[in-house]
Write an enzyme that holds these catalytic residues in place. Structure first.
Site, PDB file in Angstrom:
ATOM      1  N   ARG A  75      32.920  31.563  32.343  1.00  0.00           N
ATOM      2  CA  ARG A  75      33.015  32.759  31.495  1.00  0.00           C
ATOM      3  C   ARG A  75      31.718  32.889  30.693  1.00  0.00           C
ATOM      4  NH1 ARG A  75      38.336  34.561  31.779  1.00  0.00           N
ATOM      5  NH2 ARG A  75      39.915  32.956  32.068  1.00  0.00           N
ATOM      6  N   ASP A 137      45.300  39.312  36.807  1.00  0.00           N
ATOM      7  CA  ASP A 137      45.974  40.113  35.773  1.00  0.00           C
ATOM      8  C   ASP A 137      46.192  41.582  36.168  1.00  0.00           C
ATOM      9  OD1 ASP A 137      46.093  37.945  34.105  1.00  0.00           O
ATOM     10  OD2 ASP A 137      44.222  38.418  33.077  1.00  0.00           O
ATOM     11  N   HIS A 181      47.660  37.653  28.899  1.00  0.00           N
ATOM     12  CA  HIS A 181      47.532  37.644  27.437  1.00  0.00           C
ATOM     13  C   HIS A 181      47.647  39.042  26.854  1.00  0.00           C
ATOM     14  CE1 HIS A 181      47.063  33.732  25.815  1.00  0.00           C
ATOM     15  NE2 HIS A 181      46.180  33.372  26.724  1.00  0.00           N
TER      16      HIS A 181
HETATM   17  O1  F6P Z   1      42.330  36.421  33.314  1.00  0.00           O
HETATM   18  C1  F6P Z   1      43.041  35.567  34.112  1.00  0.00           C
HETATM   19  C2  F6P Z   1      43.823  34.581  33.306  1.00  0.00           C
HETATM   20  O2  F6P Z   1      44.417  33.686  34.199  1.00  0.00           O
HETATM   21  C3  F6P Z   1      44.843  35.150  32.346  1.00  0.00           C
HETATM   22  O3  F6P Z   1      46.040  35.557  32.957  1.00  0.00           O
HETATM   23  C4  F6P Z   1      45.038  33.980  31.424  1.00  0.00           C
HETATM   24  O4  F6P Z   1      45.537  34.430  30.195  1.00  0.00           O
HETATM   25  C5  F6P Z   1      43.647  33.431  31.300  1.00  0.00           C
HETATM   26  O5  F6P Z   1      42.966  33.824  32.466  1.00  0.00           O
HETATM   27  C6  F6P Z   1      43.567  31.943  31.176  1.00  0.00           C
HETATM   28  O6  F6P Z   1      42.237  31.606  30.961  1.00  0.00           O
HETATM   29  P1  F6P Z   1      41.615  30.145  31.138  1.00  0.00           P
HETATM   30  O7  F6P Z   1      41.503  29.874  32.594  1.00  0.00           O
HETATM   31  O8  F6P Z   1      40.286  30.237  30.485  1.00  0.00           O
HETATM   32  O9  F6P Z   1      42.553  29.188  30.494  1.00  0.00           O
END
Ligand code: F6P
Length: 375
Positions: A75, A137, A181
Site C-alpha cells: 500500500r 470489495d 470496512h
Molecule cells: O481492500 C481489501 C481489503 O481486504 C478490505 O476488505 C479489508 O478491510 C482490508 O483490505 C484489509 O487490509 P489489510 O490487508 O491491510 O489488513
C-alpha cells in the site's frame, strides 16, 4: 519496440495474475518480439525505489489459476503521495524518472480505489496509465464489477455454509465477520448466498434491538440458531450519530478485536443465548480465483492491451451492464461505489425477511460515508 510497465498495488486479491496475463498474452500475440514488459515489484514502491524485473511472455505462463500477485504488492497511501519517503525521495518525481529512464510507453496498474487515485495523478503528470479494476470489495466507481469480488463471495459464502451446520446442531447464534470496512458488497452477496438471517453493512446503520428481535423471533418460530453476517465496518445507529472524527476515535479506541466481538457481547448480555464469533479474515482474499474472476480478469487484460495497441491511455477498464469498456480515470478517481440502502437487492433481501437491523430507523448515514465539505 513497445515498452510496458506493470504493477499491482494495494491489498492483493485473486485473479490479479490472470489480469496481467491477459494483457501480456494479447500484446505478445499481436506484437511478438516487438514488445517488452517491465514488472515493478511490490506496487508503486517498485517504481519509487527502482525495483523492477524485465519479464517475458513466458513468465506469465501458468499463472491463470494462481492467487495473489506474482509482482508483489504494497500500500502506498495516496494521501502521503506528496510526502517524501523516509530516505527523502520525492515519490511522484521518482516514478516519473523511472518511467522515462526505462523509456516506457505505458504503465498498467492493477489496483483499487487509492491506487487508482495515484494512477490518475501519474496520468495528469504525463504518464500513459491504464488501471485494471482490482479489489475483493467491489467498491470501485465506474464499474459494476471488480475482479476478486466473486472469489471473495465464494469464500465468505462457504464460511457461512460451514457455520450453518454447526450453528444448527448446537442451537447457537453465530456472528460472522466479513470483509468490507467502508462498503458492504461482500457481506451483502455472501449473506444472501449463505442464507444469513441478519446482514449488517457500513451503509445501513443498525440497532442492536432489531438484531435481538430477529433472534427472538426465530427462537419463537422454532429455529434454534441465527446467523448474523456483519461487515467489518458495520455501524450502530448510536455510532452513526457521531461526528466523523469522534466515530473514528471510537473505532481507534475499541478494546475488543473487532465489531463482531462487540455485537456478540451485546447479544450475550441481553439474551440467554450461546453466541460464537467466526472471522474468515484474509482467507477471503486468498487462494485460487473462481472461474468467473478468471474470465472477467482475462477480459480486463485484453481490453487494456487493445487500448495500448490503439495508443489510448488514461482509462480504467470497466464492466458496465455486462459490457467491457474504458472509463476515463478522472471519472473514477476518488469516488467510492457503496451499496445503496434502497437498491433492489437489499429490498429483495428484506422481502425475504432478512434483517438489516434498520427496521424503524431507516435513513441514518454512516459519518465515514457522508460527503465531506470542501475546506
Ligand atoms: O481492500 C481489501 C481489503 O481486504 C478490505 O476488505 C479489508 O478491510 C482490508 O483490505 C484489509 O487490509 P489489510 O490487508 O491491510 O489488513
Amino acid at each position: 519496440m513497445l515498452r510496458v510497465g506493470m504493477l499491482t498495488s494495494g491489498g492483493d486479491c485473486q485473479a490479479l495474475n490472470a489480469a496481467m496475463r491477459g494483457v501480456v498474452k494479447t500484446l505478445d500475440n499481436s506484437l511478438g518480439d516487438e514488445v517488452e514488459f517491465y514488472g515493478f515489484e511490490n506496487g508503486y514502491q517498485g517504481m519509487i525505489y527502482g525495483n523492477y524485473r524485465k519479464l517475458t511472455a513466458r513468465d506469465f505462463s501458468g499463472i491463470l489459476t494462481r492467487g495473489g500477485t506474482m509482482l508483489g504488492t504494497s500500500r502506498t497511501p495516496f494521501k502521503l503521495l506528496d510526502e517524501p519517503t523516509p530516505e527523502g525521495i520525492n515519490k511522484v518525481e521518482a516514478m516519473k524518472k523511472i518511467y522515462a529512464d526505462l523509456n516506457l510507453d505505458c504503465l498498467v496498474m492493477g489496483g483499487g480505489n487509492g491506487s487508482t487515485k495515484t494512477a490518475h495523478r501519474l496520468s495528469t503528470e504525463g504518464l500513459n496509465v491504464i488501471a485494471l479494476p482490482k479489489t475483493i470489495d467491489n467498491d470501485t466507481w465506474g464499474t459494476d464489477m471488480t475482479f476478486g469480488f466473486h472469489s471473495a463471495i465464494e469464500i465468505a459464502t462457504k464460511c457461512i455454509d460451514d457455520i450453518h451446520t454447526t450453528a444448527s446442531s448446537h442451537g447457537r447464534v453465530f456472528v460472522i465477520e466479513i470483509m468490507g470496512h467502508k462498503v458492504g458488497w461482500i457481506p451483502l452477496y455472501a449473506g444472501i448466498a449463505g442464507g444469513a438471517d441478519v446482514i449488517l453493512l457500513p451503509e445501513i446503520p443498525y440497532s442492536i434491538d432489531n438484531v435481538i428481535k430477529t433472534i427472538e423471533k426465530r427462537d419463537k418460530g422454532g429455529s434454534r440458531f441465527t446467523i448474523v453476517a456483519v461487515a467489518e465496518g458495520a455501524i450502530s445507529i448510536e455510532e452513526a450519530s457521531l461526528k466523523r472524527k469522534h466515530y473514528k476515535q471510537r473505532i481507534a479506541e475499541r478494546t475488543s478485536p473487532s465489531i463482531a466481538y462487540d455485537i456478540a457481547a451485546e447479544i450475550i448480555n441481553r439474551t440467554n443465548r450461546e453466541v460464537r464469533v467466526a472471522v474468515p479474515g484474509h482467507t477471503q482474499r486468498g487462494g485460487v480465483p473462481c472461474a468467473y474472476d478468471r474470465v472477467f480478469a482475462s477480459q480486463v487484460g485484453v481490453e487494456a492491451a487493445l487500448g495500448i495497441l490503439a495508443g489510448e491511455y488514461g482509462f480504467m477498464v470497466a464492466d458496465k451492464d455486462r459490457m467491457i469498456m474504458r472509463v476515463p480515470l478522472d471519472i473514477v478517481a476518488g469516488r467510492l461505489k457503496t451499496v445503496d440502502p434502497a437498491c433492489q437487492l437489499v429490498q429483495e433481501a428484506k422481502a425475504m425477511g432478512i434483517s438489516f437491523g434498520d427496521e424503524g430507523i431507516e435513513g441514518a448515514i454512516n459519518p465515514i460515508l457522508k460527503p465531506r465539505k470542501k475546506k
